[in-house]
Design a protein around this motif. Structure first.
Motif, mmCIF file in Angstrom:
data_model
loop_
_atom_site.group_PDB
_atom_site.id
_atom_site.type_symbol
_atom_site.label_atom_id
_atom_site.label_comp_id
_atom_site.label_asym_id
_atom_site.label_seq_id
_atom_site.Cartn_x
_atom_site.Cartn_y
_atom_site.Cartn_z
ATOM 1 N N GLN A 170 -1.659 9.062 -0.842
ATOM 2 C CA GLN A 170 -0.410 8.319 -0.727
ATOM 3 C C GLN A 170 -0.554 6.948 -1.386
ATOM 4 O OE1 GLN A 170 0.302 8.056 3.468
ATOM 5 N NE2 GLN A 170 1.341 10.026 3.574
ATOM 6 N N LEU A 171 0.549 6.451 -1.921
ATOM 7 C CA LEU A 171 0.562 5.089 -2.433
ATOM 8 C C LEU A 171 0.762 4.131 -1.270
ATOM 9 C CD1 LEU A 171 2.741 5.216 -5.683
ATOM 10 C CD2 LEU A 171 0.291 4.799 -5.518
ATOM 11 N N ALA A 172 0.126 2.976 -1.352
ATOM 12 C CA ALA A 172 0.297 1.959 -0.323
ATOM 13 C C ALA A 172 1.730 1.439 -0.361
ATOM 14 C CB ALA A 172 -0.679 0.820 -0.553
ATOM 15 N N ASP A 173 2.183 0.891 0.759
ATOM 16 C CA ASP A 173 3.521 0.300 0.755
ATOM 17 C C ASP A 173 3.483 -1.005 -0.047
ATOM 18 O OD1 ASP A 173 2.524 -1.774 2.438
ATOM 19 O OD2 ASP A 173 3.012 -0.622 4.226
ATOM 20 N N ALA A 174 4.649 -1.558 -0.299
ATOM 21 C CA ALA A 174 4.769 -2.740 -1.163
ATOM 22 C C ALA A 174 3.947 -3.919 -0.662
ATOM 23 C CB ALA A 174 6.241 -3.138 -1.290
ATOM 24 N N THR A 175 3.913 -4.101 0.654
ATOM 25 C CA THR A 175 3.172 -5.228 1.231
ATOM 26 C C THR A 175 1.684 -5.115 0.940
ATOM 27 O OG1 THR A 175 4.786 -5.498 3.014
ATOM 28 C CG2 THR A 175 2.607 -6.465 3.356
ATOM 29 N N ASP A 176 1.112 -3.938 1.195
ATOM 30 C CA ASP A 176 -0.320 -3.717 0.954
ATOM 31 C C ASP A 176 -0.652 -3.821 -0.532
ATOM 32 O OD1 ASP A 176 -1.007 -3.411 3.605
ATOM 33 O OD2 ASP A 176 -0.714 -1.244 3.596
ATOM 34 N N GLN A 177 0.249 -3.296 -1.379
ATOM 35 C CA GLN A 177 0.020 -3.394 -2.822
ATOM 36 C C GLN A 177 -0.026 -4.848 -3.269
ATOM 37 O OE1 GLN A 177 2.236 -0.969 -5.561
ATOM 38 N NE2 GLN A 177 2.421 0.730 -4.112
ATOM 39 N N ASN A 178 0.908 -5.639 -2.780
ATOM 40 C CA ASN A 178 0.962 -7.052 -3.177
ATOM 41 C C ASN A 178 -0.275 -7.815 -2.717
ATOM 42 O OD1 ASN A 178 3.429 -6.830 -4.484
ATOM 43 N ND2 ASN A 178 4.613 -7.320 -2.648
ATOM 44 N N ILE A 179 -0.777 -7.477 -1.530
ATOM 45 C CA ILE A 179 -1.990 -8.124 -1.019
ATOM 46 C C ILE A 179 -3.164 -7.835 -1.956
ATOM 47 C CG2 ILE A 179 -3.729 -8.048 0.828
ATOM 48 C CD1 ILE A 179 -1.420 -7.579 2.797
ATOM 49 N N LEU A 180 -3.287 -6.583 -2.354
ATOM 50 C CA LEU A 180 -4.394 -6.186 -3.225
ATOM 51 C C LEU A 180 -4.263 -6.780 -4.624
ATOM 52 C CD1 LEU A 180 -4.661 -2.494 -2.040
ATOM 53 C CD2 LEU A 180 -6.492 -4.187 -1.902
ATOM 54 N N ALA A 190 -12.357 1.637 -3.646
ATOM 55 C CA ALA A 190 -11.747 2.228 -2.455
ATOM 56 C C ALA A 190 -10.225 2.227 -2.500
ATOM 57 C CB ALA A 190 -12.216 1.473 -1.203
ATOM 58 N N THR A 191 -9.643 1.377 -3.342
ATOM 59 C CA THR A 191 -8.182 1.229 -3.320
ATOM 60 C C THR A 191 -7.470 1.753 -4.559
ATOM 61 O OG1 THR A 191 -8.426 -1.041 -4.169
ATOM 62 C CG2 THR A 191 -8.245 -0.776 -1.780
ATOM 63 N N ILE A 192 -8.215 2.281 -5.535
ATOM 64 C CA ILE A 192 -7.588 2.796 -6.756
ATOM 65 C C ILE A 192 -6.482 3.791 -6.419
ATOM 66 C CG2 ILE A 192 -7.934 4.198 -8.831
ATOM 67 C CD1 ILE A 192 -10.795 3.124 -8.950
ATOM 68 N N ASN A 193 -6.781 4.692 -5.501
ATOM 69 C CA ASN A 193 -5.860 5.789 -5.200
ATOM 70 C C ASN A 193 -4.578 5.347 -4.512
ATOM 71 O OD1 ASN A 193 -6.269 6.222 -2.037
ATOM 72 N ND2 ASN A 193 -8.236 5.734 -2.953
ATOM 73 N N MET A 194 -4.570 4.146 -3.919
ATOM 74 C CA MET A 194 -3.386 3.708 -3.177
ATOM 75 C C MET A 194 -2.508 2.759 -3.995
ATOM 76 S SD MET A 194 -5.380 1.228 -0.449
ATOM 77 C CE MET A 194 -4.001 0.374 0.306
ATOM 78 N N LEU A 195 -2.852 2.598 -5.290
ATOM 79 C CA LEU A 195 -2.102 1.709 -6.175
ATOM 80 C C LEU A 195 -1.628 2.467 -7.409
ATOM 81 C CD1 LEU A 195 -4.566 -1.341 -6.063
ATOM 82 C CD2 LEU A 195 -2.381 -1.154 -4.851
ATOM 83 N N PRO A 196 -0.508 2.033 -8.003
ATOM 84 C CA PRO A 196 -0.049 2.670 -9.248
ATOM 85 C C PRO A 196 -1.089 2.474 -10.351
ATOM 86 C CG PRO A 196 1.690 1.330 -8.269
ATOM 87 C CD PRO A 196 0.428 1.005 -7.523
ATOM 88 N N VAL A 197 -1.507 3.555 -10.972
ATOM 89 C CA VAL A 197 -2.558 3.504 -11.982
ATOM 90 C C VAL A 197 -2.213 2.557 -13.127
ATOM 91 C CG1 VAL A 197 -3.710 4.859 -13.772
ATOM 92 C CG2 VAL A 197 -3.535 5.757 -11.470
ATOM 93 N N LYS A 198 -0.945 2.528 -13.525
ATOM 94 C CA LYS A 198 -0.541 1.661 -14.633
ATOM 95 C C LYS A 198 -0.864 0.195 -14.337
ATOM 96 C CE LYS A 198 3.163 4.586 -16.470
ATOM 97 N NZ LYS A 198 4.615 4.685 -16.763
ATOM 98 N N LYS A 199 -0.804 -0.176 -13.062
ATOM 99 C CA LYS A 199 -1.033 -1.570 -12.683
ATOM 100 C C LYS A 199 -2.511 -1.879 -12.432
ATOM 101 C CE LYS A 199 3.536 -2.441 -10.698
ATOM 102 N NZ LYS A 199 4.276 -2.951 -9.515
ATOM 103 N N THR A 200 -3.315 -0.832 -12.284
ATOM 104 C CA THR A 200 -4.744 -1.065 -12.038
ATOM 105 C C THR A 200 -5.584 -0.917 -13.303
ATOM 106 O OG1 THR A 200 -5.145 1.263 -11.463
ATOM 107 C CG2 THR A 200 -4.571 -0.234 -9.651
#
Length: 207
Positions: free
Chosen positions: A126-136, A156-166
């Motif tokens: 699953q992708l993280a919600d917007a709040t968790d994404q912004n924190i990372l 550990a967090t690659i999978n929970m973020l949009p690949v284009k942004k990582t």
């Protein structure tokens, strides 16, 4: 396990008879210095370099005061990997809850809490919600030289973020690994990051 705080700034500041206000004049404000000393915020890279230079400590000493020995992070990461392979989401949620309700949500606690949460996300891709994404993203955007605990968190967090942004972080880590000055990356860790990044790319394209 011993907890490490970022009070090395406070210790060195007092040792050199520098007030919070004086240090605040250099980095922004007295309030910022207070929050850094209490482990409430992680300053950006520029501020860290300024603080370390003024207080005559190394960047490595500063981060050691927060996260402790690299071995501690490695042990914690191994424990999460074991729970992930077992699919033990109940235990992962229990650990996450313990960190979330920790009496002192300092930088180390936040870092580990994100590692636990990312492991939970990974179980279902699953992708993280917007709040968790912004924190990372806010955390990763500050990094100039990736330390091992930063690399573990990214892994550990690659999978929970949009690949284009990582992708930029991914390439930055690979560039650092290929640099002759790098001493923080291990081949197996880099290999794992490459596999997870590609795996996540495929999974996200399918959705």
């Amino acid at each position: 396990m011993k907890e490490f705080k970022s009070n090395i700034i406070k210790e060195k500041r007092k040792l050199r008879s520098i007030s919070q206000a004086q240090l605040g004049d250099i980095v922004g404000s007295q309030a910022m210095v207070s929050r850094i000393e209490n482990g409430q915020i992680l300053p950006n890279a520029q501020t860290i370099f300024i603080l370390c230079s003024k207080l005559e400590i190394t960047v490595e000493e500063y981060f050691y005061s927060i996260f402790g020995p690299t071995q501690n992070t490695t042990i914690f990461r191994s424990k999460l990997n074991e729970l992930y392979l077992k699919g033990n989401i109940a235990e992962l949620q229990k650990i996450f809850s313990q960190y979330k309700h920790h009496k002192s949500l300092n930088i180390e606690t936040k870092h580990r809490m994100l590692m636990v949460k990312s492991t939970i996300y990974h179980l279902s891709f699953q992708l993280a919600d917007a709040t968790d994404q912004n924190i990372l993203f806010s955390y990763f955007d500050q990094i100039i030289n990736w330390q091992l605990y930063d690399i573990y968190l990214f892994q550990a967090t690659i999978n929970m973020l949009p690949v284009k942004k990582t992708k930029s972080y991914f390439l930055d880590i690979l560039s650092q690994y290929n640099s002759e000055s790098n001493v923080m990356c291990y081949p197996e860790t880099i290999t794992s990051i490459i596999i997870i990044f590609l795996e996540t790319s495929i999974m996200q394209k399918k959705k």
